[in-house]
Design an enzyme around this catalytic site. Structure first.
Site, PDB file in Angstrom:
ATOM      1  CD  GLU A 172       6.485  -1.990   8.859  1.00 20.03           C
ATOM      2  OE1 GLU A 172       6.341  -2.086   7.770  1.00 20.03           O
ATOM      3  OE2 GLU A 172       5.956  -2.504   9.548  1.00 20.03           O
ATOM      4  CE  LYS A 197       3.253  -0.991  10.773  1.00 23.52           C
ATOM      5  NZ  LYS A 197       2.977  -1.285   9.261  1.00 23.52           N
ATOM      6  CE  LYS A 228      -4.613  -6.352   3.866  1.00 26.33           C
ATOM      7  NZ  LYS A 228      -3.348  -5.396   3.468  1.00 26.33           N
ATOM      8  CB  THR A 271      -0.967   0.043   1.063  1.00 27.34           C
ATOM      9  OG1 THR A 271      -1.623  -1.295   1.330  1.00 27.34           O
ATOM     10  CG2 THR A 271      -1.964   1.174   0.995  1.00 27.34           C
ATOM     11  N   GLY A 308       5.311  -7.993   6.135  1.00 23.65           N
ATOM     12  CA  GLY A 308       6.280  -7.934   5.353  1.00 23.65           C
ATOM     13  C   GLY A 308       7.748  -8.152   6.067  1.00 23.65           C
ATOM     14  CG  ASP A 322       4.056   1.510   7.825  1.00 28.21           C
ATOM     15  OD1 ASP A 322       3.952   0.887   6.700  1.00 28.21           O
ATOM     16  OD2 ASP A 322       5.019   1.063   8.842  1.00 28.21           O
ATOM     17  N   GLY A 323       1.457   1.030   6.037  1.00 28.37           N
ATOM     18  CA  GLY A 323       0.046   0.209   5.919  1.00 28.37           C
ATOM     19  C   GLY A 323       0.138  -0.671   7.241  1.00 28.37           C
ATOM     20  CB  ALA A 324      -1.978  -2.085   9.288  1.00 26.12           C
TER      21      ALA A 324
END
Length: 271
Positions: A142, A133, A160, A67, A136, A120-122
């Site tokens: 992070e 998280k 998500k 993302t 990855g 940031d994504g989650a």
């Protein structure tokens, strides 16, 4: 009759294979449409967050994952179009490469230990904005970057979004550990909190996944909802644990790209 029978059997078989192929094609098309929808949702969330939270003369923490690619795309567009002065601090090797590829200004926490915003994504976000998280493998960096930011914002697609952790994300909570400690840490977590703890294995290489910090990752598949703040602290106190993928009380807003093309936001008063 035998010849006819064989011909009939072949015809039926041909028809069966044709139907099976049609089903597979339909499933493929459905999966492809869902993937396209999810990618568009990621883009919507990323653009909304960057447009809302990034301003001129800021230091921005850049997260990791699929993302965040859209967030960096949008950030680079705005820097070019609006002549913004933005400094970027990455959370991983991937984030660093994205920043460089887009011609953005790269820095680090040595030079900029205080960030204006981190995006940031989650892997999953619950009603309280508690996050999982680390899917990855970049959870430690992070969390460090998010902890240095005045504002921490999460971007994700509709898949998500959960009421409680574990509803959508079934791969467990990532935990980064010192390699020599992965067995005792695994045993201690399972004994204290139940569930199953597995060492994450690499896909295209023999052996375990190795993080940017040269550590291993455990994935803890928990059995039931917990007091995540207490669990996070308890796991972090186990010797050999570097960091957990539980982000509790850190995010102040989440942006979810939805199936219908809208963007849903969720705020928290805990930060």
């Amino acid at each position: 009759m035998i010849v006819v029978g064989r011909w009939v059997c072949r015809t039926k078989l041909s028809g069966f294979l044709s139907a099976e192929a049609s089903v597979k094609h339909a499933c493929f098309q459905s999966h492809r449409a869902a993937s396209i929808m999810a990618e568009e949702a990621k883009k919507l969330a990323a653009y909304a967050a960057v447009d809302t939270h990034v301003q001129n003369n800021q230091v921005v923490g850049v997260g990791s994952g699929s993302t965040i690619v859209y967030a960096v795309d949008r950030l680079a567009d705005r820097v070019r179009q609006e002549k913004l002065n933005i400094i970027c601090v990455p959370t991983s090797f991937q984030a660093r490469q994205l920043i460089l590829q887009h011609g953005l200004t790269l820095s680090d926490l040595d030079r900029h230990p205080e960030l204006d915003v981190a995006i940031d994504g989650a892997d999953e976000v619950d009603d309280d904005l508690t996050l999982i998280k680390g899917g990855g493998g970049c959870l430690t960096q992070e969390k460090i970057v998010a902890g240095c930011a005045k504002h921490f914002v999460v971007i994700a697609d509709f898949r998500k979004d959960s009421k409680a952790l574990g509803e959508q994300w079934k791969k467990g909570i990532p935990i980064e550990v010192i390699p020599m400690a992965y067995v005792p840490v695994s045993r201690m977590i399972a004994r204290r909190f139940g569930g199953e703890v597995n060492l994450r294995m690499a896909v295209s290489k023999a052996g375990p996944v190795v993080t940017d910090n040269s550590n291993f990752i455990l994935d803890w598949k928990f059995e039931q909802a917990q007091n995540w703040k207490e669990v996070n602290m308890a796991i972090k106190m186990i010797p050999g644990v570097v960091e957990t993928g539980l982000f509790v009380g850190m995010a102040e807003r989440a942006y979810f790209g939805m199936e219908d093309g809208s963007v849903k936001t969720r705020n928290t008063t805990v930060h």
